[in-house]
Motif scaffolding. Sequence first.
Motif, PDB file in Angstrom:
ATOM      1  N   ASP A  99      11.321  12.942   3.171  1.00 36.83           N
ATOM      2  CA  ASP A  99       9.962  12.978   3.695  1.00 36.83           C
ATOM      3  C   ASP A  99       9.739  14.301   4.430  1.00 36.83           C
ATOM      4  O   ASP A  99      10.619  15.174   4.479  1.00 36.83           O
TER       5      ASP A  99
ATOM      6  N   SER B 155       1.000   7.210   3.453  1.00 35.86           N
ATOM      7  CA  SER B 155       0.494   7.799   2.214  1.00 35.86           C
ATOM      8  C   SER B 155      -1.008   8.010   2.254  1.00 35.86           C
ATOM      9  O   SER B 155      -1.753   7.189   2.793  1.00 35.86           O
TER      10      SER B 155
ATOM     11  N   ASP C 264       6.802  11.106  -5.603  1.00 32.89           N
ATOM     12  CA  ASP C 264       6.015  12.318  -5.360  1.00 32.89           C
ATOM     13  C   ASP C 264       6.931  13.476  -4.972  1.00 32.89           C
ATOM     14  O   ASP C 264       6.800  14.597  -5.489  1.00 32.89           O
TER      15      ASP C 264
ATOM     16  N   ILE D 217       6.865   6.669   5.167  1.00 35.14           N
ATOM     17  CA  ILE D 217       6.282   6.383   3.849  1.00 35.14           C
ATOM     18  C   ILE D 217       4.757   6.349   3.908  1.00 35.14           C
ATOM     19  O   ILE D 217       4.107   5.896   2.959  1.00 35.14           O
TER      20      ILE D 217
ATOM     21  N   GLU E  68      -0.225  14.698  -7.755  1.00 31.62           N
ATOM     22  CA  GLU E  68       0.232  13.336  -7.479  1.00 31.62           C
ATOM     23  C   GLU E  68      -0.703  12.314  -8.120  1.00 31.62           C
ATOM     24  O   GLU E  68      -1.920  12.519  -8.153  1.00 31.62           O
TER      25      GLU E  68
ATOM     26  N   GLN F 215       4.503   1.423  -2.266  1.00 32.93           N
ATOM     27  CA  GLN F 215       4.040   2.664  -1.650  1.00 32.93           C
ATOM     28  C   GLN F 215       5.195   3.628  -1.413  1.00 32.93           C
ATOM     29  O   GLN F 215       5.088   4.832  -1.695  1.00 32.93           O
TER      30      GLN F 215
ATOM     31  N   GLU G 220       5.791   7.411  -2.921  1.00 31.57           N
ATOM     32  CA  GLU G 220       6.002   8.568  -2.052  1.00 31.57           C
ATOM     33  C   GLU G 220       7.315   9.274  -2.384  1.00 31.57           C
ATOM     34  O   GLU G 220       7.387  10.510  -2.413  1.00 31.57           O
TER      35      GLU G 220
END
Length: 301
Positions: A225, A11, A98, A9, A114, A91, A95
């Motif tokens: 991810d 960022s 996004d 995660i 983003e 956060q 993510e």
Amino acid sequence: MTFNPNADIRSDNVSRGGGGGRGRGIAIGGGGGGCLVLVIVVVYAIMGGNPLDLLQGSDSGSSQSQDQGTGGDTGCSSGADANASDDCLVQATVESADATWQDLAPQMGISFSEPRGKLFSGQTNTGCGAASRDVGPFYCPADSTIYIDTSFYDELSSTYGASAGAFAKEYVVAHEYGHHIQNLQGTMDRIDHAQTGPRSDGVRLELQADCYAGVWADHASSSKDQEGQAFLEPLTDEDISDALSAASAVGDDHIQGEVSGGDVNPETWTHGSSAQRQKWFTTGYESGDPASCDTFSTSDL
């Protein structure tokens, strides 16, 4: 636990402390640059306060309302961190969103970029002006940033009666992210932000953001991810119940009646009823399709 403990995660667009630019912003209830607030401003207005007191535009040379956080890295790197810390949960949700909207936005004809996320404590400067924690979580289109003081989550459960579950908190972030999608669509510039009432543009905007939060929820456990790890574990019925609890807790009728102890006056609504907010989150979640979120064309809100 909702996040995959192994998810990455880390960022580049979420930070703690600092704040957006100090250029003059349009305060809540203004035009397309106005900041969009989840709940606190509604309560403040109902109790007789002036919402403009909570978010004031500041000149570029002003030193007023300095942020109380610390700048730099958040220290959040894994889904395990997100399951242990509300800051990291915010956060991780950004993510995950996004990854979801990077895939969905082009299908909507949107040139995707983003948003930024800003964690703060107490008060901060934003592109929409100086803001305190009393404003609650909000999205500022002037600097494309989601601002959250995570102490709000305690109030969401203790004062407004929402579940304290993790997915209730993630719903809040996903709702604000929905406003970013609306900003990219140009929706914020096309509506009348001064309207109030159960069928007003403002209510339709908020319900669409709830629907977009539901769309994210549908895709959340399949968004991955850069290493191919899913951000979230498969959602459970309890997770969805937690999100619906939060959506209900920030309904205008619930805030006016059960929270503030006053009369329910639909003509002053700015966000929609509890039932409407739950309905539109569910619509997005069950369809997974942003096209199902057209709250502006329907007569059935």
